[in-house]
Design a protein around this motif. Structure first.
Motif, PDB file in Angstrom:
ATOM      1  N   PRO A  26       5.251   9.353  -3.508  1.00  0.00           N
ATOM      2  CA  PRO A  26       5.173   8.990  -1.971  1.00  0.00           C
ATOM      3  C   PRO A  26       4.862  10.377  -1.254  1.00  0.00           C
ATOM      4  CG  PRO A  26       7.151   8.088  -2.702  1.00  0.00           C
ATOM      5  CD  PRO A  26       6.534   8.960  -4.125  1.00  0.00           C
ATOM      6  N   VAL A  27       3.997  10.322  -0.220  1.00  0.00           N
ATOM      7  CA  VAL A  27       3.750  11.447   0.565  1.00  0.00           C
ATOM      8  C   VAL A  27       4.564  11.514   1.830  1.00  0.00           C
ATOM      9  CG1 VAL A  27       1.833  12.686   1.771  1.00  0.00           C
ATOM     10  CG2 VAL A  27       1.082  11.095  -0.029  1.00  0.00           C
ATOM     11  N   MET A  28       5.387  12.765   1.786  1.00  0.00           N
ATOM     12  CA  MET A  28       6.524  12.681   2.604  1.00  0.00           C
ATOM     13  C   MET A  28       5.847  13.793   3.791  1.00  0.00           C
ATOM     14  SD  MET A  28       8.705  10.877   1.075  1.00  0.00           S
ATOM     15  CE  MET A  28       9.993  11.213   2.532  1.00  0.00           C
ATOM     16  N   ALA A  29       6.727  13.426   5.023  1.00  0.00           N
ATOM     17  CA  ALA A  29       6.142  14.392   6.167  1.00  0.00           C
ATOM     18  C   ALA A  29       6.800  15.862   6.022  1.00  0.00           C
ATOM     19  CB  ALA A  29       6.656  13.674   7.346  1.00  0.00           C
ATOM     20  N   SER A  30       7.823  15.866   5.111  1.00  0.00           N
ATOM     21  CA  SER A  30       8.575  17.070   5.097  1.00  0.00           C
ATOM     22  C   SER A  30       7.779  18.042   4.088  1.00  0.00           C
ATOM     23  CB  SER A  30       9.923  17.097   4.499  1.00  0.00           C
ATOM     24  OG  SER A  30      10.615  18.167   4.103  1.00  0.00           O
ATOM     25  N   ILE A  31       7.752  19.523   4.457  1.00  0.00           N
ATOM     26  CA  ILE A  31       7.148  20.126   3.228  1.00  0.00           C
ATOM     27  C   ILE A  31       8.002  20.980   2.486  1.00  0.00           C
ATOM     28  CG2 ILE A  31       5.353  20.455   5.070  1.00  0.00           C
ATOM     29  CD1 ILE A  31       6.258  23.256   5.634  1.00  0.00           C
ATOM     30  N   SER A  32       9.238  20.728   2.489  1.00  0.00           N
ATOM     31  CA  SER A  32      10.269  21.717   1.701  1.00  0.00           C
ATOM     32  C   SER A  32       9.827  21.581   0.299  1.00  0.00           C
ATOM     33  CB  SER A  32      11.316  21.085   2.220  1.00  0.00           C
ATOM     34  OG  SER A  32      11.690  19.776   1.849  1.00  0.00           O
ATOM     35  N   LYS A  33       9.470  20.382  -0.207  1.00  0.00           N
ATOM     36  CA  LYS A  33       9.467  20.324  -1.614  1.00  0.00           C
ATOM     37  C   LYS A  33       7.986  20.277  -2.228  1.00  0.00           C
ATOM     38  CE  LYS A  33      13.747  17.744  -1.941  1.00  0.00           C
ATOM     39  NZ  LYS A  33      14.510  16.658  -2.643  1.00  0.00           N
ATOM     40  N   MET A 155      -3.768   5.331  14.268  1.00  0.00           N
ATOM     41  CA  MET A 155      -3.289   5.010  15.471  1.00  0.00           C
ATOM     42  C   MET A 155      -2.053   6.160  15.774  1.00  0.00           C
ATOM     43  SD  MET A 155      -0.271   3.789  17.459  1.00  0.00           S
ATOM     44  CE  MET A 155       0.310   2.279  16.156  1.00  0.00           C
ATOM     45  N   TYR A 156      -1.209   5.803  14.672  1.00  0.00           N
ATOM     46  CA  TYR A 156       0.068   6.793  14.594  1.00  0.00           C
ATOM     47  C   TYR A 156      -0.314   8.128  14.352  1.00  0.00           C
ATOM     48  CZ  TYR A 156       3.437   2.858  14.415  1.00  0.00           C
ATOM     49  OH  TYR A 156       4.119   1.725  14.761  1.00  0.00           O
ATOM     50  N   ALA A 157      -1.358   8.519  13.658  1.00  0.00           N
ATOM     51  CA  ALA A 157      -1.579   9.770  13.359  1.00  0.00           C
ATOM     52  C   ALA A 157      -2.099  10.486  14.865  1.00  0.00           C
ATOM     53  CB  ALA A 157      -2.631   9.939  12.286  1.00  0.00           C
ATOM     54  N   LYS A 158      -3.017   9.676  15.360  1.00  0.00           N
ATOM     55  CA  LYS A 158      -3.623  10.293  16.670  1.00  0.00           C
ATOM     56  C   LYS A 158      -2.525  10.396  17.779  1.00  0.00           C
ATOM     57  CE  LYS A 158      -8.480   9.047  15.641  1.00  0.00           C
ATOM     58  NZ  LYS A 158      -9.477   7.924  16.087  1.00  0.00           N
ATOM     59  N   CYS A 159      -1.628   9.390  17.937  1.00  0.00           N
ATOM     60  CA  CYS A 159      -0.564   9.349  18.830  1.00  0.00           C
ATOM     61  C   CYS A 159       0.421  10.651  18.402  1.00  0.00           C
ATOM     62  CB  CYS A 159       0.072   8.105  18.853  1.00  0.00           C
ATOM     63  SG  CYS A 159      -0.896   7.040  19.747  1.00  0.00           S
ATOM     64  N   GLY A 160       0.272  11.469  17.381  1.00  0.00           N
ATOM     65  CA  GLY A 160       1.400  12.514  16.922  1.00  0.00           C
ATOM     66  C   GLY A 160       2.666  11.790  16.083  1.00  0.00           C
ATOM     67  N   ASP A 161       2.639  10.518  15.975  1.00  0.00           N
ATOM     68  CA  ASP A 161       3.811  10.032  15.186  1.00  0.00           C
ATOM     69  C   ASP A 161       3.572   9.971  13.618  1.00  0.00           C
ATOM     70  OD1 ASP A 161       5.871   8.904  14.290  1.00  0.00           O
ATOM     71  OD2 ASP A 161       5.754   7.158  15.677  1.00  0.00           O
ATOM     72  N   ILE A 162       3.401  11.327  13.140  1.00  0.00           N
ATOM     73  CA  ILE A 162       3.019  11.341  11.619  1.00  0.00           C
ATOM     74  C   ILE A 162       4.049  10.784  10.733  1.00  0.00           C
ATOM     75  CG2 ILE A 162       3.982  13.669  11.305  1.00  0.00           C
ATOM     76  CD1 ILE A 162       0.441  12.653  10.221  1.00  0.00           C
ATOM     77  N   ASP A 163       5.308  10.712  11.001  1.00  0.00           N
ATOM     78  CA  ASP A 163       6.063  10.051  10.259  1.00  0.00           C
ATOM     79  C   ASP A 163       5.945   8.503  10.051  1.00  0.00           C
ATOM     80  OD1 ASP A 163       7.543  12.584   9.849  1.00  0.00           O
ATOM     81  OD2 ASP A 163       8.794  12.127  11.684  1.00  0.00           O
ATOM     82  N   SER A 164       5.581   7.999  11.225  1.00  0.00           N
ATOM     83  CA  SER A 164       5.356   6.573  11.056  1.00  0.00           C
ATOM     84  C   SER A 164       4.013   6.067  10.301  1.00  0.00           C
ATOM     85  CB  SER A 164       5.233   6.024  12.546  1.00  0.00           C
ATOM     86  OG  SER A 164       6.593   5.869  13.298  1.00  0.00           O
ATOM     87  N   ALA A 165       3.020   6.923  10.303  1.00  0.00           N
ATOM     88  CA  ALA A 165       1.780   6.897   9.651  1.00  0.00           C
ATOM     89  C   ALA A 165       2.302   6.920   8.180  1.00  0.00           C
ATOM     90  CB  ALA A 165       0.669   7.886  10.388  1.00  0.00           C
ATOM     91  N   VAL A 166       3.031   7.902   7.817  1.00  0.00           N
ATOM     92  CA  VAL A 166       3.313   8.235   6.404  1.00  0.00           C
ATOM     93  C   VAL A 166       4.042   6.761   5.986  1.00  0.00           C
ATOM     94  CG1 VAL A 166       4.833   9.637   4.865  1.00  0.00           C
ATOM     95  CG2 VAL A 166       3.353  10.671   6.555  1.00  0.00           C
ATOM     96  N   MET A 167       4.996   6.451   6.744  1.00  0.00           N
ATOM     97  CA  MET A 167       5.678   5.111   6.276  1.00  0.00           C
ATOM     98  C   MET A 167       4.612   4.063   5.853  1.00  0.00           C
ATOM     99  SD  MET A 167       8.364   3.011   8.469  1.00  0.00           S
ATOM    100  CE  MET A 167       6.991   2.395   9.246  1.00  0.00           C
ATOM    101  N   VAL A 168       3.749   3.803   6.937  1.00  0.00           N
ATOM    102  CA  VAL A 168       2.929   2.761   6.814  1.00  0.00           C
ATOM    103  C   VAL A 168       1.974   3.065   5.293  1.00  0.00           C
ATOM    104  CG1 VAL A 168       0.696   1.737   7.496  1.00  0.00           C
ATOM    105  CG2 VAL A 168       2.590   2.159   9.215  1.00  0.00           C
ATOM    106  N   PHE A 169       1.756   4.325   5.241  1.00  0.00           N
ATOM    107  CA  PHE A 169       0.793   4.745   4.189  1.00  0.00           C
ATOM    108  C   PHE A 169       1.503   4.468   2.812  1.00  0.00           C
ATOM    109  CE2 PHE A 169      -0.588   7.823   0.990  1.00  0.00           C
ATOM    110  CZ  PHE A 169      -1.903   7.629   1.145  1.00  0.00           C
ATOM    111  N   ASN A 170       3.029   4.700   2.606  1.00  0.00           N
ATOM    112  CA  ASN A 170       3.668   4.588   1.529  1.00  0.00           C
ATOM    113  C   ASN A 170       3.772   3.226   1.319  1.00  0.00           C
ATOM    114  OD1 ASN A 170       3.806   7.271   0.770  1.00  0.00           O
ATOM    115  ND2 ASN A 170       5.699   7.500   1.988  1.00  0.00           N
ATOM    116  N   GLN A 171       3.906   2.198   2.260  1.00  0.00           N
ATOM    117  CA  GLN A 171       4.214   0.793   2.002  1.00  0.00           C
ATOM    118  C   GLN A 171       2.809   0.080   1.905  1.00  0.00           C
ATOM    119  OE1 GLN A 171       6.093  -0.472   5.422  1.00  0.00           O
ATOM    120  NE2 GLN A 171       8.009   0.571   4.940  1.00  0.00           N
ATOM    121  N   MET A 172       1.572   0.650   1.677  1.00  0.00           N
ATOM    122  CA  MET A 172       0.468  -0.193   1.342  1.00  0.00           C
ATOM    123  C   MET A 172       0.449  -0.315  -0.050  1.00  0.00           C
ATOM    124  SD  MET A 172      -2.536   1.685   3.620  1.00  0.00           S
ATOM    125  CE  MET A 172      -3.810   0.591   3.088  1.00  0.00           C
ATOM    126  N   PRO A 173       0.254  -1.717  -0.397  1.00  0.00           N
ATOM    127  CA  PRO A 173       0.095  -1.962  -1.854  1.00  0.00           C
ATOM    128  C   PRO A 173      -1.173  -1.242  -2.826  1.00  0.00           C
ATOM    129  CG  PRO A 173      -0.869  -3.767  -0.470  1.00  0.00           C
ATOM    130  CD  PRO A 173      -0.103  -2.814   0.517  1.00  0.00           C
TER     131      PRO A 173
END
Length: 781
Positions: A26-33, A155-173
């Motif tokens: 999964p591609v996470m929004a956090s950069i810590s790891k 849409m989420y990325a352009k609105c600045g909600d990158i966490d929701s964009a990542v969530m949709v991305f990770n749920q795509m089959p």
């Protein structure tokens, strides 16, 4: 540089493009790891999220809305959408698949319409409406569609909600290149550059290959970060994957090299481009302009037109800026004629560029003419350009008039409006104008802005109001080094050296690294207050502790520090041991110190060095002449006067001015041109009589001895006009172009005591705050 030279570099990136083993990560929004592969290690700092965007990233862990979507929200989106086929509420309800009772009709839902709505939400930043449609998509079971999911990520990325964009991305089959590209763009827009590189490196592990859009996005990130090494590695991949022939990719490469200041590589690439369009030409012209290659930029502009490609608005804007910096008025007028011929002279960008160009050429009349010709097409940008140009060309009053016109028309102002207009207030200086603009700053909610706050501090400092400067500093939400420097300078110039040194130390404790300007302000404070040891310690720390190389102004300040305290010989030794060749500016404070401490021998020595570099410096001749008179060497004094006459050197006449009722009143020595001259001279005589009647007979007598010579100096006339014109109790602010003489300094102290007024006098060196018979300088100036 030939593109083939990059192919070898791609060998060490072979593992970059090879499939990754193991399950999909999964591609996470956090950069810590995040841990990047060594062959593609990044040489730039960690990614930073835009705080303004983070404020909108409050989407919950799941975005599926089970509750019914209100019809009014649907209507709001419909009302804001561009014109579509079919009108009326019934048509809208059919197309959205929403029944008239608010229920959803899944079978009737149009996917293409959903995609267009999500695209609209992303473009307009309508995050809440986008979330509403996400709920609609989930409820109708369309969240498995690749196109819909890709649109949601976008849409989420352009609105600045990158966490929701990542969530949709990770749920795509299944992930396709389009969804990956959308998320990369989203990461880039939110400043999450390391995540963008990580995602890029995982493309093939998900069965995708980067396409031309992917490489264009990644090259844009490298340009933003000035990551030249990573950009060159991407260049190697572009060549290997045979994407260099695609104009969009080659233009992204060209822009990347320009942003990374690798102009040799940019020019080499441009020469080898198989196809060049307007974007290619504009990119290389812009790169040359940014790196001050103005002649090259104009040469390429001409070659572009010869090749049959006509410039657009942006190309003309860069060409006009380059032409203005070349200072060739004839070429500028020719280019202006071409702009008119193309019908672009009144556009916002080109019209503003014309204003900037004429301002750069100091042709402010032409700049104002261009602004007027734009008429209703003028914008905030063009108004700001005009104000900035007038301020740069020392036309402060005209700039204030232009700003007043903006206010009258209720035009929007921003930090780029307030910063230059406050510089105009500082250059006059005009305390009343500064207060009025400060009110506009507060009204526009810019009083906490760092840049505007620093400009306000500087303006109030130049007006002698250190109290107002301190209040502004206390309200700045995030003061930077410039803000700290401004307030330290305010205390330094207004007779509060202890506070200046205290703020300097507090600034360091808070983690700010002092600059050359910081040290100049603190050293000046030490010089004005006779803090010799503090000044010498700070000067040494500047070099040894902070690694700031002293410049001419710092050496000059140290000479003033030593000389003003009477250590003339030490000041001379300091000059002789400076690592740079002493300039006239370094010798001048030594001459002034010799004048103060009656050291004629070293004064002659210093004068000789100054005149060798600046033979027309009238101050040198006048200073020596006065010193010769005091020493009884009248013949030598007369020789200095004769030399001035022979060389046609004239001393700048003393001039003082005061602002009363938004109007500047100027005075010269023995000036009787002012309409209120009779009242002014009567007030002056009245004060002199009161001074002579005071108990301070010794000082009063010294004033009487010089009465004929100094009585009618310009600052005395100005302060008397202020006393008869300003309301009782209001401070009298006087400004003078030359250094105040001893007699006038003493007069101001007595006047402040007799009239019970605060008198603020700014000469060409510092501020003097007179109150109840004392001065802030402690008679040390």
């Amino acid at each position: 540089m030939a593109c083939n030279s990059y192919i070898n570099g791609s060998q060490r990136l072979s593992n970059l493009m090879s499939p990754l083993t193991g399950p999909r990560t999964p591609v996470m929004a956090s950069i810590s790891k995040i841990c990047l592969y060594k062959p593609f290690s990044l040489s730039f700092a960690g990614s930073v999220k835009d705080q303004t965007l983070l404020q909108r990233c409050n989407f919950p862990a799941t975005c599926i809305l089970r509750e019914q979507v209100p019809l009014k929200n649907e209507c709001r989106v419909f009302a804001r959408m561009p014109e579509r086929t079919g009108t009326g509420v019934s048509t809208y309800l059919r197309e959205t698949g929403t029944g008239e009772n608010g229920d959803y009709a899944r079978n009737d839902l149009d996917i293409s319409h959903l995609i267009s709505v999500l695209k609209f939400c992303g473009g307009e930043g309508c995050l809440e409406f986008g979330r509403t449609y996400h709920g609609l998509i989930a409820k109708t079971g369309l969240d498995g569609d690749e196109f819909v999911n890709t649109s949601l990520i976008d849409m989420y990325a352009k609105c600045g909600d990158i966490d929701s964009a990542v969530m949709v991305f990770n749920q795509m089959p299944r992930l396709d290149v389009a969804s990956c590209n959308c998320l990369i763009s989203g990461y880039a827009n939110c400043g999450l550059f390391e995540e963008a590189f990580r995602l890029f490196m995982n493309y093939e592990s998900w069965g995708n290959k980067p396409n031309s859009y992917t490489y264009s996005s990644m090259l844009a990130i490298c340009g933003t970060l000035s990551a030249i090494e990573e950009g060159k590695q991407l260049h190697a991949l572009v060549v290997k994957m045979q994407y260099l022939s695609e104009t969009a990719v080659s233009n992204a490469l060209l822009t990347m090299y320009c942003k990374c200041k690798a102009m040799a590589d940019a020019e080499s690439l441009f020469e080898r481009l198989p196809q060049r369009n307007i974007v290619s030409w504009t990119a290389i012209i812009h790169g040359l302009y940014q790196h001050e290659g103005f002649e090259k930029a104009m040469r390429l502009f001409c070659l572009m037109r010869e090749s049959g490609i006509e410039p657009n608005d942006y190309t003309f804007t860069i060409a006009l800026a380059s032409c203005g910096n070349m200072k060739n008025i004839d070429n500028c007028r020719l280019l202006h004629g071409l702009v008119i011929k193309k019908g672009m002279a009144l556009g916002e960008f080109v019209g503003t560029a014309l204003i900037d160009m004429y301002s750069e050429l100091r042709e402010t009349d032409d700049a104002e003419k261009q602004f007027k010709e734009m008429g209703n097409l003028t914008s905030k940008v063009s108004r700001n350009a005009l104000i900035k140009g007038l301020v740069q060309n020392e036309k402060a009053n005209e700039a204030l008039d232009a700003f007043s016109e903006m206010v009258r028309k209720d035009a929007a102002c921003d930090e780029f409006t307030f910063s230059p207009i406050l510089k105009a207030c500082a250059s006059l200086p005009s305390f009343m104008s500064c207060q009025q603009i400060h009110a506009q700053v507060v009204k526009a909610n810019f009083d906490k802005n760092t840049h505007v706050g620093s400009s306000l501090i500087e303006a109030y400092t130049r007006c002698g109001s250190v109290e107002d400067a301190e209040k502004v500093f206390s309200r700045i939400s995030a003061p930077d080094v410039v803000s700290w420097n401004s307030v330290i300078k305010a205390y330094s110039q207004n007779g509060n050296p202890r506070r200046a040194i205290s703020l300097f130390r507090r600034m360091i404790i808070k983690g700010f690294r002092p600059t050359g300007s910081t040290f100049l302000a603190v050293l000046s404070a030490c010089s004005h207050s006779g803090k010799i040891q503090d000044g010498q310690e700070i000067f040494q720390s500047m070099i040894n502790e902070f690694g700031v190389s002293p410049e001419e102004a710092h050496y000059s300040c140290m000479v003033d520090l030593l000389g003003r305290s009477g250590q003339i010989e030490k000041a001379l030794d300091f000059i002789n041991n400076t690592p740079i060749k002493p300039t006239a500016s370094i010798w001048r404070p030594l001459l002034a110190a010799c004048r103060c401490h009656n050291n004629l021998r070293i004064a002659e020595f210093a004068a000789k060095h100054i005149l060798a570099m600046d033979p027309n410096d009238a101050t040198v001749y006048v200073t020596l002449s006065n010193m010769y008179i005091e020493a009884g060497l009248l013949e030598n004094a007369e020789n200095q006067r004769k030399l001035m006459k022979l060389k046609e050197i004239t001393k700048e006449p003393g001039c003082s001015w005061i602002e009363v009722n938004n109007k500047i009143h100027k005075f010269f020595s023995r000036d009787r041109t002012h309409p209120e001259s009779e009242k002014i001279y009567n007030k002056l005589k009245q004060i002199m009589m009161l001074i002579k009647g005071t108990a301070y007979s010794t000082n009063a007598d010294s004033l009487q001895v010089k009465e004929d010579f100094c009585l009618y100096h310009s600052e005395k006339l100005a302060v008397c006009f202020g006393l008869i014109s300003l309301a009782a109790g209001k401070p009298v602010r006087i400004f003078k172009n030359l250094r105040v003489c001893t007699d006038c300094h003493m007069f101001m102290k007595f006047a402040s005591m007799i009239t019970d007024r605060v008198i603020i006098l700014s000469d060409n060196y510092r501020f003097h705050h007179f109150n109840k018979g004392g001065c802030s300088c402690g008679d040390y100036w």
